[in-house]
Design an enzyme around this catalytic site. Sequence first.
Site, PDB file in Angstrom:
ATOM      1  CG  ASP A 217       1.736  -6.604 -11.428  1.00 48.52           C
ATOM      2  OD1 ASP A 217       1.504  -6.872 -10.239  1.00 48.52           O
ATOM      3  OD2 ASP A 217       1.060  -5.790 -12.088  1.00 48.52           O
ATOM      4  CD  GLN A 220      -5.465  -8.496  -8.473  1.00 50.18           C
ATOM      5  OE1 GLN A 220      -6.083  -9.294  -7.768  1.00 50.18           O
ATOM      6  NE2 GLN A 220      -5.701  -7.191  -8.436  1.00 50.18           N
ATOM      7  CB  CYS A 382      -6.305  -0.144 -13.955  1.00 47.28           C
ATOM      8  SG  CYS A 382      -6.919   1.067 -12.801  1.00 47.28           S
TER       9      CYS A 382
HETATM   10  N1  PLP Z   1      -0.957  -4.716 -11.040  1.00 49.90           N
HETATM   11  C1  PLP Z   1      -2.090  -5.415 -10.925  1.00 49.90           C
HETATM   12  C2  PLP Z   1      -2.212  -6.733 -11.627  1.00 49.90           C
HETATM   13  C3  PLP Z   1      -3.157  -4.902 -10.174  1.00 49.90           C
HETATM   14  O1  PLP Z   1      -4.285  -5.593 -10.083  1.00 49.90           O
HETATM   15  C4  PLP Z   1      -3.000  -3.652  -9.546  1.00 49.90           C
HETATM   16  C5  PLP Z   1      -4.116  -3.065  -8.777  1.00 49.90           C
HETATM   17  O2  PLP Z   1      -5.275  -3.320  -9.064  1.00 49.90           O
HETATM   18  C6  PLP Z   1      -1.794  -2.988  -9.669  1.00 49.90           C
HETATM   19  C7  PLP Z   1      -0.796  -3.541 -10.426  1.00 49.90           C
HETATM   20  C8  PLP Z   1      -1.564  -1.666  -9.009  1.00 49.90           C
HETATM   21  O3  PLP Z   1      -1.535  -1.832  -7.619  1.00 49.90           O
HETATM   22  P1  PLP Z   1      -1.463  -0.564  -6.661  1.00 49.90           P
HETATM   23  O4  PLP Z   1      -2.567   0.353  -7.075  1.00 49.90           O
HETATM   24  O5  PLP Z   1      -1.669  -1.151  -5.305  1.00 49.90           O
HETATM   25  O6  PLP Z   1      -0.112   0.040  -6.826  1.00 49.90           O
END
Ligand code: PLP
Length: 423
Positions: A217, A220, A382
């Site tokens: 992922d 960030q 989150c």
């Molecule tokens: N993964 C990480 C580490 C994030 O910080 C975020 C969003 O804050 C996401 C996934 C989800 O991203 P999105 O809401 O743009 O799909």
Amino acid sequence: MSARAVSNIAAFDALAIRREFPILDQAVAGKPLVYLDNAASTQKPEAVVEAIAHYYRNDHSNVHRGAHALADRATEAFEQARMDVANFLVGGKGGVKGGVKREEVIFTRGTTEGINLVANAWGRSNLGAGDEILLTEMEHHANIVPWQMVAAATGAVIRVAPVLDSGELDLTAWTALLSERTRLVAMTQVSNTLGTVNPVAEVVKRAHAAGAVVLIDGAQAVNHFPVDVRELDADFYVFSGHKLFGPTGVGVLYGREALLDAMPPWQGGGEMIERVSFSKGTTYTGLPWKFEAGTPHIAGVIGLGAAINWLGGIDREAAARHEQALLERVDTALAAMNDITRIGVAPGRVAVASFLLAGSHPTDVGMLLDQQGIAVRTGHHCTMPLMERFGIPGTVRASFSLYNTFDEVDRFIEGLDKVRSFL
Ligand code: PLP
């Protein structure tokens, strides 16, 4: 520090860069806005806003299927953005040879959709009862919940590697959880809450040795430093446009061609088919469009391409050093406040400062900062399992980007001092 590094710092002009971001030039609560919520979403340079406006003013049409000039122009801009992303995914080093192919770049709605796509298309056809999915305590919900859903559907089991008190991944414990039962490893490259940069290249190496597929992922990571997915050897890599100076509602899933090729489509509809027939059955088109059902977010993709091109004109090493210098200033000031508890102090982290103020709720701190024109994020970000691990309800998070200045750091610290005197 080398002479070159010194000259790069001098060459990095955050003030000049922020002038390209019209939104930053405004007052909130009667004070110049200090925007420190960049981990939630970065702002957009004029070049991105203009590319989107230009597209809608001049070139808008649906893509891939028109037999007219506008459709051709829209398609060309859309597919050019895909090539720009492919180049970006190998650190902007250019060339498709040995790099990322257009077949490996899938446009999505964002990181969340990219992970859901892999969880559904790859997960449901490759996971079975007893197979293990290895996550960490610091994952965003986007990299937890899709796996929980696919685990519930397939009988796969989720394992979770712990985070150390510093906010670093416990790599020894993570490695101990890796086994021949591990089919998938999913890990964030950079924690949105802690700023921790995980050793993902090493993780990929160890996971591959155990026979697991790896999803990284990058939500960030990509806005803080160049990433080369080939060098990382990741099987899947996901990110969002809106955290990379681009539009919301668009993101990227990179996948190794052989893996994507073997995966069934996830969503069905137009764009992803070769032929549809009630009597002869339906066949699907090839990569990347097999995973892009329906009319895509054309303006978003073009805006993302513009963001990537804009970033291509930035000295990223100098930008990263600038962000680190901002972080150092914040860290020094926070460390001197004895009523502040910092959450996440991993060495080498990106410019994210998460903390708690003794005797106050993060939401109140955030509100009082907002009243001074300072935008931070408060809450669980989150990452509820991470909050559970630290035994806290949430944090105040100030997250910095290349357009933030030392003056803004000082405004933030002064603002926080005021909050401390109120609470
Ligand atoms: N993964 C990480 C580490 C994030 O910080 C975020 C969003 O804050 C996401 C996934 C989800 O991203 P999105 O809401 O743009 O799909």
